[in-house]
Enzyme design. Structure first.
Site, short mmCIF file in Angstrom:
data_model
loop_
_atom_site.label_atom_id
_atom_site.label_comp_id
_atom_site.label_asym_id
_atom_site.label_seq_id
_atom_site.Cartn_x
_atom_site.Cartn_y
_atom_site.Cartn_z
CG ASP A 134 -8.17 5.00 3.18
OD1 ASP A 134 -8.73 5.38 2.15
OD2 ASP A 134 -6.97 4.66 3.23
CB ALA A 179 -0.93 -0.03 1.21
CB SER A 180 -0.05 4.81 0.12
OG SER A 180 -0.83 4.74 1.30
CG LEU A 181 0.93 5.37 4.45
CD1 LEU A 181 0.28 5.81 5.75
CD2 LEU A 181 1.72 6.52 3.84
CB ALA A 182 3.08 -0.29 5.48
CD GLN A 183 7.03 -4.16 1.12
OE1 GLN A 183 7.00 -3.32 0.22
NE2 GLN A 183 7.91 -5.14 1.16
CB VAL A 184 0.77 -6.85 4.49
CG1 VAL A 184 0.40 -7.83 5.61
CG2 VAL A 184 0.14 -5.49 4.76
CE LYS A 192 -0.26 -0.76 7.26
NZ LYS A 192 -1.58 -0.15 7.57
#
Length: 526
Positions: free
Chosen positions: A309, A156-161, A176
């Protein structure tokens, strides 16, 4: 084909203008009603024709693109925006995701292209992921977890999982991890984006989107602290457990959660817009749409603690583990929440109850308390995506729906319906942008949330009636406020209860009627 689409857009706009214009047929109510029916049928026919032309154009554009030729200006610019968001990442991806939810205002090329940012945002290298986890948790991921995946299953925009397993329990986890360096660069990104938007507002009279960066700037630092997200998730989970709605929030493992790493139990599910998986699992789209709408209205009118969101990658669905054939939602990404104050929720609830009952006096009074005096028809239309003329029509018929609204809420959800809604939004685009400068700041995140929910409804293709669902929760909030502040004693409280029971009984009757109608349509095969 593009010229044909533009011509049909103009024809739809003219049909909509005729429909919402007041007819001068004197006191002949029957003639006026017949004229309105004809205008409505003409508008819906124009919308269906436009939707067919748009679908044909999209197919043609894909063929041209596959053949290596040039395609539409919209598509070329959408591709440029996608490259811009991916190259700059972070804040830019977040804005791109928001644009992808504006089905009503942007051409389809932008929606389809930027939607890739929901599940396919830029990824950080595994080396950077290891370094962030080492800095935050004191050791590399392979020492702290079993089976830590090198490739993220979502970014995603701020992080990845990433997925992993707990060493002690063996439970599957979702880890995350914030993109390395984002915390340090986000401030500069916000400054650059704000400067660009302000310059555009100076150069172009019709560009007035400063509210977008005004809302992102103060909230981004909180989104970058995953301890805040963990708090939000636990608070939202506690409230949802009280509602009885089939919606869960992944449990947070606090011992492995820090400012830049969030550790949660993994919940198997798929996107709520993945209609192929929904149909394959035998789940009811209408039930899913109603549950989604109920969850977010419960947050608004009950706790006031609102997930702002709810885009398609954050609202997941699966078959309920204990109720075969029933759907269960999984709500993720709790970084952006807003606590609505009580006075705002009271006014907002009265507005929705007024729109449900088509009580124009209540609508005008509620809008006035929100700072909107002369433009109350526009605010109502923005929240419902329907022209205010239909409120007037329902005030005379006493129904929760007009014939046009019925086609939108009752079942089809086809391209013609979406064309009608988009046509109204584009017709009043300038007024909508002006409205964003007038309403309370809390309303801006409500608008953003509504954009996301509307996008989900359209993608499901079988939306429930959000007016009725929101009206149910709003009416309960109005009752609680009136009982709490009743100065006239038991008589005022009794009057409030009778008003609420009237709404509830009408809603229950409406639900029974729509379910019977849907069952009949299924039996007849349409």
């Amino acid at each position: 084909m593009e010229r044909t689409v533009r011509r049909l857009e103009e024809e739809l706009e003219r049909a909509q203008q005729r429909y919402i214009r007041r007819d001068g047929n004197g006191d002949d109510d029957e003639a006026r009603a017949a004229s309105k029916r004809e205008q409505k049928e003409a508008m819906l026919a124009a919308a269906d024709e436009l939707a067919d032309a748009q679908a044909a154009l999209a197919l043609l554009a894909r063929k041209v693109e596959d053949g290596g030729g040039s395609h539409s200006v919209h598509q070329r610019n959408a591709d440029r925006l996608l490259r811009l968001c991916r190259a700059n990442a972070g804040v830019y991806v977040k804005v791109g995701q928001h644009l992808a939810n504006l089905d009503l205002l942007l051409p389809d090329e932008y929606i389809a292209t930027l939607a890739a940012l929901f599940d396919d945002a830029p990824e950080s290298s595994f080396e950077n992921v290891r370094e962030v986890i080492r800095e935050e948790l004191g050791g590399p991921p392979d020492e702290l977890f079993d089976g830590f995946s090198e490739r993220p299953f979502a970014s995603a925009s701020l992080a990845q999982v990433h997925t992993a397993h707990c060493k002690s329990s063996g439970r599957k986890l979702a880890i995350k991890v914030q993109h390395r360096g984002l915390r340090e660069t986000s401030r500069g990104d916000l400054i650059a984006m704000t400067a660009a938007v302000r310059l555009a507002e100076l150069l172009f009279e019709d560009f007035n989107l400063g509210w977008l960066v005004d809302e992102i700037a103060p909230h981004l630092p909180r989104e970058l602290d995953f301890n805040v997200e963990a708090d939000n998730a636990e608070r939202a989970s506690a409230h949802l457990a009280k509602t009885g709605l089939d919606c869960v929030v992944p449990r947070v493992l606090r011992e492995s959660t820090t400012e830049r790493v969030l550790c949660m139990e993994f919940e198997e599910a798929f996107n709520a817009t993945d209609v192929a998986s929904i149909d394959s699992a035998g789940l009811c789209r209408l039930e899913i749409a109603r549950t989604i709408t109920s969850v977010f209205n419960a947050q608004i009118f009950e706790s006031g603690f609102v997930h702002c969101d709810p885009h398609e990658a954050n609202v997941l669905v699966r078959e309920h583990p204990e109720k075969k054939g029933r759907a269960q939602l999984v709500l993720v990404d709790h970084g952006l929440y807003r606590q609505l104050d009580g006075a705002f929720r009271d006014s907002y609830a009265r507005l929705w109850k007024g729109m449900l009952l088509a009580d124009i006096g209540m609508i005008r009074e509620a809008c006035g308390s929100l700072g909107v005096v002369d433009m109350y028809p526009l605010l109502s239309a923005m929240l419902t995506s329907r022209p205010f003329d239909e409120v007037i029509e329902r005030s005379k018929s006493g129904s929760f729906e007009t014939a046009a609204a019925s086609s939108l809420s009752g079942g089809g959800g086809g391209g013609g319906d979406q064309a009608v809604i988009r046509g109204y939004a584009q017709r009043y685009l300038r007024e909508i942008i002006d409205m964003l400068d007038v309403v309370p700041r809390q309303m801006l995140l409500i608008f953003k949330m509504n954009d996301c929910l509307r996008h989900l409804d359209m993608a499901l293709g079988c939306p429930g009636n959000p007016l009725v669902t929101a009206g149910r929760y709003a009416s309960r909030r109005v009752l609680e406020g009136e009982v709490r502040g009743a100065g006239g004693g038991w008589l005022c409280k009794l009057r409030s209860w009778l008003s609420y029971l009237n709404v509830v009984l009408r809603i229950e009757a409406y639900d029974i009627w729509t379910r019977l109608g849907r069952a009949r349509r299924l039996r007849l095969g349409y």
